[in-house]
Design a protein around this motif. Structure first.
Motif, PDB file in Angstrom:
ATOM      1  N   SER A 136      43.321   3.461  64.861  1.00  0.00           N
ATOM      2  CA  SER A 136      42.573   2.305  64.324  1.00  0.00           C
ATOM      3  C   SER A 136      41.144   2.745  64.520  1.00  0.00           C
ATOM      4  O   SER A 136      40.748   3.757  64.982  1.00  0.00           O
ATOM      5  N   GLY A 137      40.098   1.729  64.326  1.00  0.00           N
ATOM      6  CA  GLY A 137      38.830   1.980  64.736  1.00  0.00           C
ATOM      7  C   GLY A 137      38.453   2.429  66.235  1.00  0.00           C
ATOM      8  O   GLY A 137      37.544   3.171  66.428  1.00  0.00           O
ATOM      9  N   GLY A 141      53.624  -0.656  69.635  1.00  0.00           N
ATOM     10  CA  GLY A 141      53.292  -2.071  69.328  1.00  0.00           C
ATOM     11  C   GLY A 141      51.867  -2.391  69.490  1.00  0.00           C
ATOM     12  O   GLY A 141      51.268  -1.661  70.158  1.00  0.00           O
ATOM     13  N   THR A 142      51.276  -3.343  68.899  1.00  0.00           N
ATOM     14  CA  THR A 142      50.053  -3.827  69.050  1.00  0.00           C
ATOM     15  C   THR A 142      49.770  -5.266  68.795  1.00  0.00           C
ATOM     16  O   THR A 142      50.472  -5.982  68.024  1.00  0.00           O
ATOM     17  N   ARG A 143      48.560  -5.822  69.216  1.00  0.00           N
ATOM     18  CA  ARG A 143      48.141  -7.200  68.650  1.00  0.00           C
ATOM     19  C   ARG A 143      47.091  -7.104  68.097  1.00  0.00           C
ATOM     20  O   ARG A 143      46.305  -6.198  67.745  1.00  0.00           O
ATOM     21  N   VAL A 144      46.517  -8.395  67.335  1.00  0.00           N
ATOM     22  CA  VAL A 144      45.582  -8.395  66.652  1.00  0.00           C
ATOM     23  C   VAL A 144      44.097  -8.529  67.370  1.00  0.00           C
ATOM     24  O   VAL A 144      44.378  -9.195  68.484  1.00  0.00           O
ATOM     25  N   VAL A 177      38.673 -10.677  66.666  1.00  0.00           N
ATOM     26  CA  VAL A 177      38.178 -11.334  65.320  1.00  0.00           C
ATOM     27  C   VAL A 177      39.162 -11.617  64.209  1.00  0.00           C
ATOM     28  O   VAL A 177      38.712 -11.968  63.118  1.00  0.00           O
ATOM     29  N   GLY A 178      40.557 -11.169  64.363  1.00  0.00           N
ATOM     30  CA  GLY A 178      41.443 -11.465  63.584  1.00  0.00           C
ATOM     31  C   GLY A 178      41.693 -10.143  62.690  1.00  0.00           C
ATOM     32  O   GLY A 178      42.316 -10.574  61.586  1.00  0.00           O
ATOM     33  N   THR A 179      41.036  -9.146  62.707  1.00  0.00           N
ATOM     34  CA  THR A 179      41.373  -7.961  61.942  1.00  0.00           C
ATOM     35  C   THR A 179      41.715  -6.974  62.492  1.00  0.00           C
ATOM     36  O   THR A 179      41.097  -6.453  63.482  1.00  0.00           O
ATOM     37  N   THR A 180      42.675  -6.374  62.119  1.00  0.00           N
ATOM     38  CA  THR A 180      43.064  -5.063  62.722  1.00  0.00           C
ATOM     39  C   THR A 180      43.604  -3.966  61.632  1.00  0.00           C
ATOM     40  O   THR A 180      44.581  -4.514  60.721  1.00  0.00           O
ATOM     41  N   LEU A 181      43.410  -2.994  61.559  1.00  0.00           N
ATOM     42  CA  LEU A 181      43.823  -1.862  60.619  1.00  0.00           C
ATOM     43  C   LEU A 181      44.263  -0.613  61.424  1.00  0.00           C
ATOM     44  O   LEU A 181      43.410   0.097  62.184  1.00  0.00           O
ATOM     45  N   PHE A 182      45.388  -0.188  60.834  1.00  0.00           N
ATOM     46  CA  PHE A 182      45.914   1.234  61.648  1.00  0.00           C
ATOM     47  C   PHE A 182      46.321   1.827  60.493  1.00  0.00           C
ATOM     48  O   PHE A 182      46.900   1.330  59.418  1.00  0.00           O
ATOM     49  N   ALA A 220      49.121   1.483  57.765  1.00  0.00           N
ATOM     50  CA  ALA A 220      50.502   1.220  58.450  1.00  0.00           C
ATOM     51  C   ALA A 220      50.697  -0.357  58.707  1.00  0.00           C
ATOM     52  O   ALA A 220      51.531  -0.887  59.097  1.00  0.00           O
ATOM     53  N   LEU A 221      49.286  -0.849  59.183  1.00  0.00           N
ATOM     54  CA  LEU A 221      49.268  -2.129  59.444  1.00  0.00           C
ATOM     55  C   LEU A 221      47.839  -2.659  59.286  1.00  0.00           C
ATOM     56  O   LEU A 221      46.882  -2.053  59.588  1.00  0.00           O
ATOM     57  N   GLU A 222      47.635  -3.786  58.460  1.00  0.00           N
ATOM     58  CA  GLU A 222      46.557  -4.406  58.360  1.00  0.00           C
ATOM     59  C   GLU A 222      46.459  -5.944  58.309  1.00  0.00           C
ATOM     60  O   GLU A 222      47.404  -6.331  57.735  1.00  0.00           O
ATOM     61  N   THR A 223      45.649  -6.481  59.129  1.00  0.00           N
ATOM     62  CA  THR A 223      45.644  -7.960  59.332  1.00  0.00           C
ATOM     63  C   THR A 223      44.335  -8.374  58.978  1.00  0.00           C
ATOM     64  O   THR A 223      43.178  -7.403  59.122  1.00  0.00           O
TER      65      THR A 223
END
Length: 114
Positions: A59-60, A78-81, A84-89, A105-108
């Protein structure tokens, strides 16, 4: 005594700011911060030359490192958001020493309240 009052006042102000942050947050709920997501990458690519898939996910601010997966092997975490509510892997996959693909792989995303 004044120092103690200043510390208590600063603590109360910090709690108030934190509460305001969670109330004003554009995510669907506080519970979304507590949800843990599990990401799995599985080498299910038959007929590959060396049967090895190179995987690097990040991620960033969180690099999960590079892995080599043999046919049928799995890599996950495993990861959490984030706050700020945005997560990108995103992940880089390479195989046969010449083919490569990136994928999310994961975007919130933060969800605006209505």
């Amino acid at each position: 005594m004044t120092t103690t009052n200043n510390i208590v006042g600063l603590f109360n102000f910090s709690l108030l700011l934190l509460l305001a942050f969670f109330i004003a947050r554009p995510t669907s709920s506080f519970a979304s911060l507590l949800t843990k997501y599990h990401v799995h990458v599985i080498n299910d690519m038959p007929e590959m030359g060396a049967n090895i898939l190179f995987v690097q996910c990040k991620s960033g601010d969180d690099d999960k490192g590079a892995r080599e997966l043999r046919l049928g092997e799995e890599y996950g975490w495993g990861t959490r958001v984030n706050a700020v509510g945005t997560t990108l892997f995103f992940c880089l996959l390479k195989w046969e020493d010449v083919k490569a693909r990136y994928f999310e792989a994961l975007e919130t995303k933060a969800v605006a309240r209505r």
